[in-house]
Scaffold this motif. Structure first.
Motif, mmCIF file in Angstrom:
data_model
loop_
_atom_site.group_PDB
_atom_site.id
_atom_site.type_symbol
_atom_site.label_atom_id
_atom_site.label_comp_id
_atom_site.label_asym_id
_atom_site.label_seq_id
_atom_site.Cartn_x
_atom_site.Cartn_y
_atom_site.Cartn_z
ATOM 1 N N LEU A 135 33.443 40.910 46.649
ATOM 2 C CA LEU A 135 32.267 41.768 46.568
ATOM 3 C C LEU A 135 31.685 41.881 47.967
ATOM 4 O O LEU A 135 31.580 40.878 48.678
ATOM 5 C CB LEU A 135 31.237 41.165 45.607
ATOM 6 N N ASP A 154 26.213 44.645 47.427
ATOM 7 C CA ASP A 154 26.790 45.678 46.546
ATOM 8 C C ASP A 154 26.225 45.546 45.130
ATOM 9 O O ASP A 154 26.931 45.188 44.182
ATOM 10 C CB ASP A 154 28.316 45.573 46.544
ATOM 11 N N GLU A 177 25.312 47.858 43.186
ATOM 12 C CA GLU A 177 25.853 48.894 42.294
ATOM 13 C C GLU A 177 27.026 48.351 41.477
ATOM 14 O O GLU A 177 27.117 48.603 40.270
ATOM 15 C CB GLU A 177 26.290 50.103 43.124
ATOM 16 N N THR A 178 27.896 47.586 42.103
ATOM 17 C CA THR A 178 29.032 47.004 41.388
ATOM 18 C C THR A 178 28.565 45.957 40.393
ATOM 19 O O THR A 178 29.037 45.906 39.262
ATOM 20 C CB THR A 178 30.048 46.409 42.385
ATOM 21 N N ALA A 228 27.154 47.748 37.483
ATOM 22 C CA ALA A 228 28.198 48.413 36.695
ATOM 23 C C ALA A 228 28.864 47.441 35.715
ATOM 24 O O ALA A 228 29.138 47.804 34.569
ATOM 25 C CB ALA A 228 29.244 49.038 37.623
ATOM 26 N N VAL A 231 35.334 40.560 42.455
ATOM 27 C CA VAL A 231 35.183 41.618 41.458
ATOM 28 C C VAL A 231 36.582 42.115 41.094
ATOM 29 O O VAL A 231 37.468 42.167 41.941
ATOM 30 C CB VAL A 231 34.276 42.759 41.980
ATOM 31 N N TYR A 260 39.127 44.969 38.909
ATOM 32 C CA TYR A 260 39.312 46.302 38.346
ATOM 33 C C TYR A 260 40.669 46.334 37.657
ATOM 34 O O TYR A 260 41.647 45.808 38.201
ATOM 35 C CB TYR A 260 39.333 47.364 39.449
ATOM 36 N N GLU A 272 38.502 53.038 37.644
ATOM 37 C CA GLU A 272 37.698 52.909 38.868
ATOM 38 C C GLU A 272 36.437 52.082 38.671
ATOM 39 O O GLU A 272 35.796 51.685 39.638
ATOM 40 C CB GLU A 272 37.349 54.282 39.421
ATOM 41 N N ARG A 273 36.094 51.790 37.418
ATOM 42 C CA ARG A 273 34.903 50.985 37.144
ATOM 43 C C ARG A 273 35.287 49.499 37.117
ATOM 44 O O ARG A 273 36.314 49.136 36.561
ATOM 45 C CB ARG A 273 34.288 51.375 35.807
ATOM 46 N N PRO A 274 34.452 48.633 37.689
ATOM 47 C CA PRO A 274 34.760 47.201 37.665
ATOM 48 C C PRO A 274 34.690 46.655 36.239
ATOM 49 O O PRO A 274 33.866 47.086 35.447
ATOM 50 C CB PRO A 274 33.672 46.582 38.549
ATOM 51 N N ILE A 324 33.418 40.113 37.045
ATOM 52 C CA ILE A 324 32.931 39.476 38.275
ATOM 53 C C ILE A 324 32.994 37.970 38.069
ATOM 54 O O ILE A 324 32.722 37.475 36.979
ATOM 55 C CB ILE A 324 31.477 39.904 38.594
#
Length: 164
Positions: free
Chosen positions: A19, A23, A25-26, A29, A69, A71, A76-78, A81
């Protein structure tokens, strides 16, 4: 640490990367892909949303915080984590996997990668604080760690294991 590609027992491959510091945003998500029960298990209580301060804290990466993280190939979305917070030669670990992708081996694979990074960094012991009814997390830790020391700490389980 560089991006890694892991082959899972079933389904598409897993792409794992560190990561980037900040970040959020991740982090958000992955959190959005967790159902109510998963959020309660991960955060040891109800957690309908993460505050800005919590997002910033969970997205912090520095000399004591290491976060991976994951995928799924083609998405494309994680999906997951795993994080480690170091305190000397010990570190607390935590992980979360998107509900629709649980029980596919993603959590085990990602946590095993995190533990490999921990060993490489000289960490000799890991701990985790787990909701006492979170059998899936305890089972995952039993798969990736040798001899767990488990004790009740209030309504939670305090788990400790040496890294070989």
């Amino acid at each position: 640490m560089q991006t890694r590609y892991l082959t899972l027992g079933r389904g598409p491959g897993l792409i794992v990367r560190p990561l980037r510091h900040g970040d959020a945003e991740t982090v958000a998500a992955v959190f959005e892909r967790l159902g109510e029960s998963s959020r309660r298990n991960r955060f040891n209580g109800p957690k309908p949303r993460l505050s800005t301060a919590e997002l910033e804290h969970l997205a912090a990466v520095d000399a004591t915080r290491h976060v991976l993280v994951a995928y799924l190939e083609g998405d494309e979305r994680p999906v997951a984590i795993a994080r480690l917070v170091r305190d000397g030669s010990s570190a607390e670990i935590a992980f979360e996997v998107a509900d629709e992708h649980q029980r596919l081996g993603i959590g085990s694979a990602l946590t095993a990668e995190l533990l490999a990074d921990a060993r490489a960094a000289g960490i000799t012991e890991v701990t985790a604080l787990v909701a006492s009814d979170n059998a899936a997390a305890v089972s995952l830790l039993r798969r990736v760690l040798d001899r767990l020391e488990v004790r009740f700490e209030g309504p939670e389980l305090a788990i400790r294991a040496a890294l070989a």
